[in-house]
Design a protein around this motif. Structure first.
Motif, short mmCIF file in Angstrom:
data_model
loop_
_atom_site.label_atom_id
_atom_site.label_comp_id
_atom_site.label_asym_id
_atom_site.label_seq_id
_atom_site.Cartn_x
_atom_site.Cartn_y
_atom_site.Cartn_z
N ASP A 43 -26.10 3.35 -15.59
CA ASP A 43 -27.13 2.55 -15.13
C ASP A 43 -27.79 3.08 -13.84
O ASP A 43 -26.91 3.39 -12.83
CB ASP A 43 -26.45 0.98 -14.69
N ASN A 187 -32.26 -4.28 -16.81
CA ASN A 187 -32.03 -3.97 -17.99
C ASN A 187 -33.12 -3.52 -18.99
O ASN A 187 -33.04 -2.37 -19.79
CB ASN A 187 -30.92 -4.85 -18.91
N THR A 249 -29.04 -1.19 -22.34
CA THR A 249 -29.81 -0.38 -21.08
C THR A 249 -30.38 0.90 -21.73
O THR A 249 -31.07 1.42 -20.96
CB THR A 249 -28.61 -0.06 -20.20
#
Length: 280
Positions: A43, A187, A249
């Motif tokens: 992320d 996301n 993601t």
């Protein structure tokens, strides 16, 4: 892929030898990655906010396989440098500044936080470097079912594609919006970032084929299979979890394959506008 005996890149930072600081994995997202497998979801938002330094720790002996993997990565990186320099000259009308690729074994640190074999390869916009433990290639092949040298090349090209996004100003703008968004919205933006990197990887593959003629029969199929095996839905199902799209993601297997194919078929940056379409 014909890579043996070809030119390697000078933009390699090899941290696999020697001692250093002790890395820690303090990013919550890495726990998710560890739980559902390599390459699940680096992320970028927590990476951007993570704290780290350049210390590292080697992991003992460098084997012949390690040496060969390092040489392979160096050749693939050199190909990305030449290809993207050409593309920028023709399609961007500006210079391409290539990233440094950090090879490590075991653990290391970056401005984006700690890294280990569990994190998978990632690009850190904090220092414009790609981080790669080449043991991931074994995981890619043996655990994720994505074998072949061009599958491994696709992984390198995908991370370099994030640097391309950074050079174009896309990554910074997208991550700025993510930092001001809800988790679900963040996301969703991450998926668009990743699918564009897949598309850019396809562009790279097309230009490698045209410029160097080093692709062999089955190489594109290897990359397409890799894109399939590291789709969020496939990774989660293989980990015994129920896929929940709002938590994705990177995108589904179908999306990742389709956007790679889009880039490969067009060879044009304009075809990779994942931010300007509702048809991901």
């Amino acid at each position: 892929m014909k890579w043996q005996g070809r030119r390697g890149s000078r933009n390699i930072e090899d941290r696999r030898r020697g001692g250093g600081g002790r890395a820690s994995i303090g990013i919550g997202g890495l726990l998710i990655i560890l739980a559902i497998g390599y390459f699940t979801g680096i992320d970028v938002t927590p990476l951007l906010t993570g704290q780290g330094d350049s210390t590292y720790s080697g992991d003992g002996e460098i084997t012949a396989a390690d040496e060969q993997a390092g040489e392979f990565v160096s050749v693939v990186l050199a190909d990305t440098e030449e290809v993207w320099a050409d593309i920028f000259a023709r399609q961007v009308d500006g210079p391409y500044n290539p990233p440094i690729l950090v090879l490590y074994k075991g653990v290391t640190q970056s401005p984006c936080g700690g890294a280990s074999g569990a994190t998978g390869p990632f690009y850190c916009p904090g220092d414009n470097k790609v981080y790669l433990d080449t043991s991931f290639f074994t995981t890619l092949s043996q655990r994720l079912g994505a074998g072949g040298d061009f599958a491994a090349a696709y992984v390198v090209a995908h991370e370099v594609a994030h640097h391309v996004q950074d050079e174009l100003g896309i990554l910074g703008q997208a991550n700025q919006i993510r930092m001001q968004s809800s988790q679900e919205q963040s996301n969703a933006i991450s998926v668009r970032i990743e699918l564009q990197a897949d598309c850019y990887s396809g562009i790279w593959a097309r230009h490698v084929e045209e410029k160097f003629g080093t692709l062999e029969r089955g190489d594109i199929a290897e990359a397409m299979n890799a894109a399939k095996q590291i789709g969020d839905d496939t990774l989660l199902r293989n980990a015994g979890q129920v896929p929940m799209p709002h938590k994705f993601t990177h995108g589904t297997s179908e999306q990742r394959q389709r956007w790679f194919a889009t880039g490969y078929e067009s060879g044009d940056l304009r075809s990779c506008d994942t931010f300007g379409t509702d048809a991901l």
